[in-house]
Design a protein around this motif. Structure first.
Motif, mmCIF file in Angstrom:
data_model
loop_
_atom_site.group_PDB
_atom_site.id
_atom_site.type_symbol
_atom_site.label_atom_id
_atom_site.label_comp_id
_atom_site.label_asym_id
_atom_site.label_seq_id
_atom_site.Cartn_x
_atom_site.Cartn_y
_atom_site.Cartn_z
ATOM 1 N N SER A 47 48.265 106.709 -6.787
ATOM 2 C CA SER A 47 49.306 106.004 -7.653
ATOM 3 C C SER A 47 49.732 104.902 -6.488
ATOM 4 C CB SER A 47 50.096 106.915 -8.078
ATOM 5 O OG SER A 47 51.216 106.174 -8.601
ATOM 6 N N PHE A 48 49.851 103.841 -7.229
ATOM 7 C CA PHE A 48 50.851 102.758 -6.708
ATOM 8 C C PHE A 48 51.365 101.696 -7.692
ATOM 9 C CE2 PHE A 48 46.955 100.634 -7.522
ATOM 10 C CZ PHE A 48 47.054 99.232 -7.772
ATOM 11 N N SER A 49 52.508 101.292 -6.959
ATOM 12 C CA SER A 49 53.512 100.482 -7.796
ATOM 13 C C SER A 49 54.339 99.845 -6.911
ATOM 14 C CB SER A 49 54.540 101.716 -8.831
ATOM 15 O OG SER A 49 55.367 100.825 -9.405
ATOM 16 N N HIS A 50 55.217 98.789 -7.622
ATOM 17 C CA HIS A 50 55.857 98.113 -6.644
ATOM 18 C C HIS A 50 57.163 99.062 -6.111
ATOM 19 C CE1 HIS A 50 57.908 94.813 -4.906
ATOM 20 N NE2 HIS A 50 59.101 94.765 -5.619
ATOM 21 N N TYR A 51 57.438 99.923 -6.918
ATOM 22 C CA TYR A 51 58.863 100.720 -6.905
ATOM 23 C C TYR A 51 58.600 102.214 -6.181
ATOM 24 C CZ TYR A 51 60.473 97.050 -9.905
ATOM 25 O OH TYR A 51 60.419 95.859 -10.348
ATOM 26 N N ASP A 62 52.919 99.553 -13.626
ATOM 27 C CA ASP A 62 53.951 98.284 -13.864
ATOM 28 C C ASP A 62 55.207 98.975 -14.198
ATOM 29 O OD1 ASP A 62 55.399 96.079 -14.645
ATOM 30 O OD2 ASP A 62 54.081 95.613 -16.469
ATOM 31 N N GLY A 63 56.053 98.894 -13.056
ATOM 32 C CA GLY A 63 57.465 99.597 -13.108
ATOM 33 C C GLY A 63 58.333 98.475 -13.425
ATOM 34 N N GLY A 92 63.731 100.084 -10.757
ATOM 35 C CA GLY A 92 62.326 100.783 -10.861
ATOM 36 C C GLY A 92 62.468 101.681 -11.774
ATOM 37 N N PHE A 93 61.791 102.809 -11.218
ATOM 38 C CA PHE A 93 61.420 104.048 -12.269
ATOM 39 C C PHE A 93 62.876 104.795 -12.758
ATOM 40 C CE2 PHE A 93 57.511 103.469 -9.974
ATOM 41 C CZ PHE A 93 56.531 103.194 -11.050
ATOM 42 N N ASN A 94 63.898 104.507 -12.020
ATOM 43 C CA ASN A 94 65.305 105.246 -12.507
ATOM 44 C C ASN A 94 65.432 104.505 -14.110
ATOM 45 O OD1 ASN A 94 65.892 106.821 -10.586
ATOM 46 N ND2 ASN A 94 67.262 105.475 -9.578
ATOM 47 N N ALA A 136 62.681 103.778 -20.256
ATOM 48 C CA ALA A 136 62.316 102.557 -20.698
ATOM 49 C C ALA A 136 60.789 102.376 -21.241
ATOM 50 C CB ALA A 136 62.916 101.220 -20.140
ATOM 51 N N LYS A 137 60.060 103.151 -20.313
ATOM 52 C CA LYS A 137 58.601 103.147 -20.666
ATOM 53 C C LYS A 137 58.191 104.342 -20.520
ATOM 54 C CE LYS A 137 57.469 98.863 -18.249
ATOM 55 N NZ LYS A 137 56.636 97.934 -17.224
ATOM 56 N N ARG A 138 58.487 105.236 -21.389
ATOM 57 C CA ARG A 138 58.129 106.607 -21.934
ATOM 58 C C ARG A 138 56.774 106.872 -22.021
ATOM 59 N NH1 ARG A 138 61.031 110.690 -19.655
ATOM 60 N NH2 ARG A 138 59.995 112.751 -20.240
ATOM 61 N N HIS A 139 56.210 106.020 -22.718
ATOM 62 C CA HIS A 139 54.719 105.995 -22.839
ATOM 63 C C HIS A 139 53.809 105.959 -21.797
ATOM 64 C CE1 HIS A 139 55.545 101.533 -21.860
ATOM 65 N NE2 HIS A 139 54.272 101.554 -21.816
#
Length: 598
Positions: free
Chosen positions: A299-303, A251-252, A268-270, A275-278
């Motif tokens: 792996s899959f994500s929207h971003y 979930d990006g 996205g991941f930038n 923001a989601k270091r965990h």
């Protein structure tokens, strides 16, 4: 890279996944539960169509209406092929409204029950738009007379317009969306061999389904954001649907507080990398556990996680500007490095509505991450991807274009009514009705891209002089320019620009070059298939002639055009994206053969 252990090798060779991204599903025959607006009555079906206007579609990077039928066609195609494992990397609805989420739920339930399909979803920036939902609305539903009708959750949502009130158009948040779609990956299923989320231990050996269900509640999957005390949900999960394969759903989505509300981001991941270091710490644990147990991690994500412009993004920023061409969404090398070093080797992404393959390799340690961009079913090129494992540690990926789509023209008569309305009201944003002559869905989305390029992309993204030249120079003149010395070439361009800038000429439009650029940028090999071979050879010739051409700041027009062709060449000479193989241990991408169309 984690391999496939021998016990599951025979099974894995028969396993096939499909990736259907950016469906942007809207219920085209929804019950809005509104006293003010039912939709536009469609004589073809005897139903009220809850569709958006063609004018709106031709000013958007996605379709809103015909993609509904494209999604059904893709699922029928998968049913015929016997593919039962289906991944949806986000934007599975258009803004996560109840009418659209429930429509998706009904479709997925039907194919799960009738065909034995299993679906695995992750969130996109359009689902949910806001983490906790909220009042929403759209101004562009097609009204019975061909005009546009605003529909919103409250009457004053659009203060200057007459609004039809419907709660079906409000935004749902994580709680509502994930629970409506609970059977599709967001929570454990009894048939899965393993399931976990980022906020629990990876107890693979002692995995218990009932305990996993208890620990999967969304209120146990929360993290703290930097600028707010309120905790936000993270819908990431890892699942083993078949022996030997772990699907890692990331979930990006990143949200920021905006007054009393929240605003979403499409970067996205930038942003997620901080923001989601965990999440990044959890990915390391999952990758290590997968390697330890001989699991293949997908792996899959929207971003996306890698540059999706074939390493041309820096050159594009220099030519067009950093905020053009959605360049803010391109993952930085630092971001790619973080996720590669966390253990991701192959990643499927959507979001960009393009067909592409990108590779990042960390020069320090040789770790490689392959990013596979899955096209959108709601834009050109409309296609999905399949994944198989013909050998241990070899992934085979095929791209299946959607050419013929049943019921594609179901709303065309309603669009003709809209066109008559626009003519009667002398609306300056009238659209070209030629799109309604499309021979199939591929042609339809191609026409959508052509009209969008002329009306939106060129005015918003291109330097004016460059756009004028590329729209006015003939291909023969470009070939002549490329073979000249810089000084003579600059002279030709200045003379041509003066003629093209003459207001008496109107709008000279030679569409081939810019249109071909977008075919290649968005479709890669699928786009090249639509470009005549004579033009493909011409472009190769220009690339060759410009390979050693010096750039001069004093020759601004010449420099712009040379830079454009340098960008075009990188997109043109890209990694394979149609049918290819990935060596998951070496990170190598090799071209395959021709793939069938549907």
């Amino acid at each position: 890279m984690p391999g496939i252990h021998s016990a599951s090798l025979a099974q894995s060779q028969e396993i096939e996944f499909a990736f259907l991204s950016d469906i942007h599903l809207q219920d085209v025959y929804a019950n809005l539960h509104s006293m003010d607006f039912k939709g536009a009555f469609n004589p073809k079906t005897g139903k009220y169509a809850t569709i958006r206007s063609m004018k709106s579609q031709l000013n958007s990077t996605r379709l809103f209406n015909e993609n509904y039928f494209a999604f059904i066609q893709a699922l029928e195609d998968l049913k015929d092929k016997g593919i039962r494992l289906v991944v949806l990397p986000g934007d599975f609805t258009d803004d996560g409204q109840p009418m659209n989420v429930l429509a998706l739920q009904g479709i997925l339930d039907r194919y799960a029950e009738e065909c034995g399909m299993r679906f695995f979803l992750t969130t996109g920036n359009h689902d949910p738009v806001k983490p906790f939902g909220g009042i929403g609305g759209k101004e562009d539903f097609l009204a019975p007379d061909g005009s546009e009708q605003a529909v919103a959750g409250v009457a004053d949502f659009f203060p200057s317009e007459e609004v039809a009130v419907s709660t079906q158009i409000n935004y749902w948040g994580y709680e509502e969306i994930t629970h409506a779609l609970a059977d599709f990956g967001f929570f454990p299923a009894a048939q899965d061999l393993f399931w976990a989320h980022p906020f629990q231990e990876l107890n693979v050996d002692s995995y218990d389904f009932h305990r996993a269900v208890e620990n999967s509640r969304l209120d146990q999957r929360l993290y703290k954001t930097p600028n707010s005390e309120r905790l936000l949900p993270d819908a990431s999960y890892v699942v083993e649907p078949v022996a030997g394969i772990w699907l890692l759903a990331l979930d990006g989505n990143v949200y920021a507080p905006s007054g009393k509300d929240w605003s979403g981001s499409s970067v996205g991941f930038n942003q997620a990398v901080t923001a989601k270091r965990h999440q990044l710490d959890w990915i390391r644990k999952v990758a290590m556990e997968a390697e330890k147990r001989g699991k293949t991690l997908i792996s899959f994500s929207h971003y996306p996680l890698v540059d999706f412009h074939d390493t041309a993004s820096d050159a594009m920023k220099s030519l067009f500007g950093e905020q053009k061409f959605q360049l803010a969404r391109v993952p930085s090398r630092e971001t790619s490095r973080e996720y590669a070093n966390a253990g991701i080797r192959i990643h499927f992404a959507g979001h960009m509505h393009i067909n592409d393959t990108g590779v990042f390799t960390d020069a320090a340690n040789g770790k490689t991450l392959v990013n596979v961009q899955v096209p959108s079913l709601a834009a050109f090129p409309p296609a999905y991807k399949t994944l198989t494992f013909p050998e241990p540690n070899i992934a085979e990926i095929a791209t299946i274009p959607l050419v013929a789509v049943d019921r594609m023209d179901e709303f065309f008569d309603l669009y003709r009514r809209e066109q008559r309305w626009l003519l009667q009201t002398d609306d300056p944003k009238r659209w070209d009705p030629g799109i309604l002559n499309a021979k199939d869905y591929l042609d339809y989305t191609h026409n959508h891209l052509l009209q969008l390029t002329k009306s939106r992309f060129i005015p918003s993204d291109w330097p004016e002089n460059l756009a004028v030249l590329l729209r006015g120079l003939s291909l023969e003149e470009l070939d002549r320019w490329a073979g000249m010395y810089p000084e003579a070439g600059e002279g030709l361009l200045r003379e041509k620009l003066e003629k093209l800038s003459d207001p008496k000429r109107g709008d000279p439009f030679t569409p081939e070059l810019i249109d071909d650029f977008y075919l290649v940028k968005n479709g890669d090999e699928l786009g090249k298939n639509l470009i005549p071979s004579v033009r493909l050879r011409l472009y190769e010739g220009i690339f060759s002639q410009l390979a050693e051409r010096p750039l001069s700041e004093e020759q601004a027009l010449d420099m712009q055009l040379v830079r454009f062709f340098h960008v075009f060449e990188r997109l043109f000479h890209s990694l394979p994206s149609d049918h290819f193989f990935i060596d998951l241990q070496k990170g190598e991408v090799k071209r395959g053969g021709t793939v069938e169309k549907h």
